[in-house]
Motif scaffolding. Structure first.
Motif, PDB file in Angstrom:
ATOM      1  N   ALA A  96      -5.168 -59.224  49.810  1.00 44.26           N
ATOM      2  CA  ALA A  96      -5.646 -58.153  48.944  1.00 44.26           C
ATOM      3  C   ALA A  96      -6.857 -58.590  48.129  1.00 44.26           C
ATOM      4  O   ALA A  96      -7.819 -57.830  47.989  1.00 44.26           O
ATOM      5  N   ALA A  97      -6.832 -59.800  47.597  1.00 42.15           N
ATOM      6  CA  ALA A  97      -7.949 -60.274  46.777  1.00 42.15           C
ATOM      7  C   ALA A  97      -9.251 -60.289  47.570  1.00 42.15           C
ATOM      8  O   ALA A  97     -10.310 -59.926  47.047  1.00 42.15           O
ATOM      9  N   VAL A  98      -9.174 -60.679  48.827  1.00 46.50           N
ATOM     10  CA  VAL A  98     -10.370 -60.717  49.682  1.00 46.50           C
ATOM     11  C   VAL A  98     -10.849 -59.301  49.965  1.00 46.50           C
ATOM     12  O   VAL A  98     -12.038 -58.990  49.831  1.00 46.50           O
ATOM     13  N   ALA A  99      -9.936 -58.422  50.370  1.00 42.23           N
ATOM     14  CA  ALA A  99     -10.297 -57.041  50.685  1.00 42.23           C
ATOM     15  C   ALA A  99     -10.901 -56.345  49.470  1.00 42.23           C
ATOM     16  O   ALA A  99     -11.906 -55.629  49.590  1.00 42.23           O
ATOM     17  N   ILE A 100     -10.307 -56.557  48.309  1.00 41.05           N
ATOM     18  CA  ILE A 100     -10.808 -55.927  47.089  1.00 41.05           C
ATOM     19  C   ILE A 100     -12.185 -56.463  46.740  1.00 41.05           C
ATOM     20  O   ILE A 100     -13.108 -55.698  46.429  1.00 41.05           O
ATOM     21  N   ASN A 101     -12.359 -57.776  46.787  1.00 43.47           N
ATOM     22  CA  ASN A 101     -13.658 -58.370  46.480  1.00 43.47           C
ATOM     23  C   ASN A 101     -14.739 -57.848  47.419  1.00 43.47           C
ATOM     24  O   ASN A 101     -15.841 -57.491  46.979  1.00 43.47           O
ATOM     25  N   GLU A 102     -14.443 -57.809  48.705  1.00 41.77           N
ATOM     26  CA  GLU A 102     -15.426 -57.321  49.680  1.00 41.77           C
ATOM     27  C   GLU A 102     -15.732 -55.845  49.451  1.00 41.77           C
ATOM     28  O   GLU A 102     -16.885 -55.417  49.586  1.00 41.77           O
ATOM     29  N   ALA A 103     -14.721 -55.060  49.107  1.00 41.14           N
ATOM     30  CA  ALA A 103     -14.928 -53.634  48.832  1.00 41.14           C
ATOM     31  C   ALA A 103     -15.821 -53.443  47.607  1.00 41.14           C
ATOM     32  O   ALA A 103     -16.715 -52.587  47.607  1.00 41.14           O
ATOM     33  N   ASN A 112     -22.521 -47.357  42.894  1.00 38.96           N
ATOM     34  CA  ASN A 112     -23.034 -47.708  41.567  1.00 38.96           C
ATOM     35  C   ASN A 112     -21.999 -48.526  40.803  1.00 38.96           C
ATOM     36  O   ASN A 112     -20.873 -48.693  41.246  1.00 38.96           O
ATOM     37  N   GLU A 113     -22.398 -49.022  39.653  1.00 33.68           N
ATOM     38  CA  GLU A 113     -21.539 -49.921  38.887  1.00 33.68           C
ATOM     39  C   GLU A 113     -20.261 -49.241  38.412  1.00 33.68           C
ATOM     40  O   GLU A 113     -19.196 -49.852  38.399  1.00 33.68           O
ATOM     41  N   THR A 114     -20.334 -47.968  38.045  1.00 33.09           N
ATOM     42  CA  THR A 114     -19.136 -47.238  37.640  1.00 33.09           C
ATOM     43  C   THR A 114     -18.151 -47.168  38.801  1.00 33.09           C
ATOM     44  O   THR A 114     -16.945 -47.338  38.615  1.00 33.09           O
ATOM     45  N   SER A 115     -18.671 -46.939  39.996  1.00 36.95           N
ATOM     46  CA  SER A 115     -17.803 -46.877  41.171  1.00 36.95           C
ATOM     47  C   SER A 115     -17.173 -48.229  41.469  1.00 36.95           C
ATOM     48  O   SER A 115     -16.061 -48.274  42.002  1.00 36.95           O
ATOM     49  N   CYS A 116     -17.849 -49.318  41.125  1.00 37.17           N
ATOM     50  CA  CYS A 116     -17.268 -50.650  41.335  1.00 37.17           C
ATOM     51  C   CYS A 116     -15.953 -50.778  40.587  1.00 37.17           C
ATOM     52  O   CYS A 116     -14.948 -51.236  41.155  1.00 37.17           O
ATOM     53  N   SER A 117     -15.944 -50.382  39.323  1.00 38.39           N
ATOM     54  CA  SER A 117     -14.716 -50.439  38.518  1.00 38.39           C
ATOM     55  C   SER A 117     -13.654 -49.512  39.087  1.00 38.39           C
ATOM     56  O   SER A 117     -12.469 -49.866  39.143  1.00 38.39           O
ATOM     57  N   PHE A 118     -14.075 -48.333  39.514  1.00 38.56           N
ATOM     58  CA  PHE A 118     -13.153 -47.348  40.072  1.00 38.56           C
ATOM     59  C   PHE A 118     -12.500 -47.879  41.347  1.00 38.56           C
ATOM     60  O   PHE A 118     -11.277 -47.862  41.489  1.00 38.56           O
ATOM     61  N   VAL A 119     -13.310 -48.365  42.285  1.00 36.63           N
ATOM     62  CA  VAL A 119     -12.800 -48.898  43.556  1.00 36.63           C
ATOM     63  C   VAL A 119     -11.882 -50.085  43.293  1.00 36.63           C
ATOM     64  O   VAL A 119     -10.801 -50.189  43.871  1.00 36.63           O
ATOM     65  N   ASN A 120     -12.295 -50.965  42.402  1.00 31.36           N
ATOM     66  CA  ASN A 120     -11.480 -52.125  42.056  1.00 31.36           C
ATOM     67  C   ASN A 120     -10.128 -51.682  41.501  1.00 31.36           C
ATOM     68  O   ASN A 120      -9.081 -52.217  41.876  1.00 31.36           O
ATOM     69  N   GLY A 121     -10.134 -50.697  40.614  1.00 32.46           N
ATOM     70  CA  GLY A 121      -8.893 -50.220  40.007  1.00 32.46           C
ATOM     71  C   GLY A 121      -7.956 -49.562  41.013  1.00 32.46           C
ATOM     72  O   GLY A 121      -6.748 -49.836  41.027  1.00 32.46           O
ATOM     73  N   VAL A 122      -8.504 -48.720  41.882  1.00 36.42           N
ATOM     74  CA  VAL A 122      -7.671 -48.045  42.887  1.00 36.42           C
ATOM     75  C   VAL A 122      -7.066 -49.070  43.834  1.00 36.42           C
ATOM     76  O   VAL A 122      -5.859 -49.053  44.111  1.00 36.42           O
ATOM     77  N   LEU A 123      -7.882 -49.984  44.326  1.00 32.01           N
ATOM     78  CA  LEU A 123      -7.377 -50.991  45.267  1.00 32.01           C
ATOM     79  C   LEU A 123      -6.397 -51.951  44.595  1.00 32.01           C
ATOM     80  O   LEU A 123      -5.406 -52.364  45.208  1.00 32.01           O
ATOM     81  N   GLY A 124      -6.651 -52.293  43.343  1.00 30.85           N
ATOM     82  CA  GLY A 124      -5.703 -53.133  42.612  1.00 30.85           C
ATOM     83  C   GLY A 124      -4.350 -52.461  42.464  1.00 30.85           C
ATOM     84  O   GLY A 124      -3.303 -53.096  42.628  1.00 30.85           O
ATOM     85  N   THR A 125      -4.354 -51.168  42.176  1.00 29.50           N
ATOM     86  CA  THR A 125      -3.110 -50.412  42.057  1.00 29.50           C
ATOM     87  C   THR A 125      -2.378 -50.374  43.395  1.00 29.50           C
ATOM     88  O   THR A 125      -1.164 -50.581  43.458  1.00 29.50           O
ATOM     89  N   ILE A 126      -3.105 -50.119  44.473  1.00 33.06           N
ATOM     90  CA  ILE A 126      -2.503 -50.089  45.795  1.00 33.06           C
ATOM     91  C   ILE A 126      -1.899 -51.452  46.130  1.00 33.06           C
ATOM     92  O   ILE A 126      -0.784 -51.555  46.625  1.00 33.06           O
ATOM     93  N   SER A 127      -2.616 -52.497  45.810  1.00 33.92           N
ATOM     94  CA  SER A 127      -2.157 -53.866  46.063  1.00 33.92           C
ATOM     95  C   SER A 127      -0.869 -54.173  45.303  1.00 33.92           C
ATOM     96  O   SER A 127       0.088 -54.723  45.856  1.00 33.92           O
ATOM     97  N   ARG A 128      -0.840 -53.793  44.023  1.00 30.18           N
ATOM     98  CA  ARG A 128       0.351 -54.052  43.215  1.00 30.18           C
ATOM     99  C   ARG A 128       1.548 -53.235  43.698  1.00 30.18           C
ATOM    100  O   ARG A 128       2.668 -53.730  43.743  1.00 30.18           O
ATOM    101  N   LYS A 129       1.312 -51.977  44.078  1.00 28.57           N
ATOM    102  CA  LYS A 129       2.382 -51.121  44.570  1.00 28.57           C
ATOM    103  C   LYS A 129       2.998 -51.711  45.840  1.00 28.57           C
ATOM    104  O   LYS A 129       4.214 -51.682  46.015  1.00 28.57           O
ATOM    105  N   ALA A 130       2.136 -52.218  46.703  1.00 29.21           N
ATOM    106  CA  ALA A 130       2.612 -52.752  47.982  1.00 29.21           C
ATOM    107  C   ALA A 130       2.971 -54.227  47.887  1.00 29.21           C
ATOM    108  O   ALA A 130       3.477 -54.804  48.848  1.00 29.21           O
ATOM    109  N   LYS A 131       2.680 -54.818  46.720  1.00 31.47           N
ATOM    110  CA  LYS A 131       2.910 -56.259  46.504  1.00 31.47           C
ATOM    111  C   LYS A 131       2.229 -57.077  47.585  1.00 31.47           C
ATOM    112  O   LYS A 131       2.816 -57.957  48.205  1.00 31.47           O
ATOM    113  N   LEU A 132       0.931 -56.748  47.815  1.00 31.92           N
ATOM    114  CA  LEU A 132       0.141 -57.445  48.833  1.00 31.92           C
ATOM    115  C   LEU A 132      -0.459 -58.709  48.267  1.00 31.92           C
ATOM    116  O   LEU A 132      -0.831 -58.807  47.169  1.00 31.92           O
TER     117      LEU A 132
END
Length: 132
Positions: A96-103, A112-132
């Motif tokens: 997950a850390a690799v996929a999130i960083n690359e995303a 844009n920079e705002t989207s960076c935080s958004f994408v990071n947050g969504v993927l982090g939530t997905i990662s935590r939910k799935a315990k990836l």
């Protein structure tokens, strides 16, 4: 070719499919001007066809982590990046850390920079939910 180039090409093909394009190998050569080696070609084909095949499940996963947003409101660039990263985490078992960083890097380049935080947050939530 290094995997980030193949990942970027895959994201561009996923993006093209969002607009009704075929997202095929011809697009890589004709529009993106990228000719992948065999390993990268296999990765790209796996990701692009896998995202297309599992789009409903991937979008449901993304939608479940959106607060005050819907899939339809997302920019297509951000959606293409999110679909790619979720596919890598859930179907290719990329850390997950690799996929999130690359995303986030793709988002930085194409959005844009705002989207960076958004994408990071969504993927982090997905990662935590799935315990990836």
């Amino acid at each position: 070719m290094a995997r980030p180039f193949a990942r970027e090409a895959a994201m561009q093909l996923i993006f093209e499919q969002l607009f009704g394009g075929a997202g095929t190998a011809e697009t890589l050569v004709d529009l993106i001007d990228y000719t992948p080696n065999e390993s990268d070609k296999e990765y790209i084909n796996t990701v692009v066809s896998g995202v297309k095949e599992h789009a409903a499940e991937i979008d449901a996963e993304i939608a479940s982590c959106l607060r005050g947003w819907t899939i339809e409101r997302l920019s297509r660039v951000d959606l293409a990046i999110l679909r790619l990263a979720v596919f890598e985490m859930q179907y290719m078992e990329l850390a997950a850390a690799v996929a999130i960083n690359e995303a986030v890097e793709l988002t930085r380049k194409y959005s844009n920079e705002t989207s960076c935080s958004f994408v990071n947050g969504v993927l982090g939530t997905i990662s935590r939910k799935a315990k990836l």
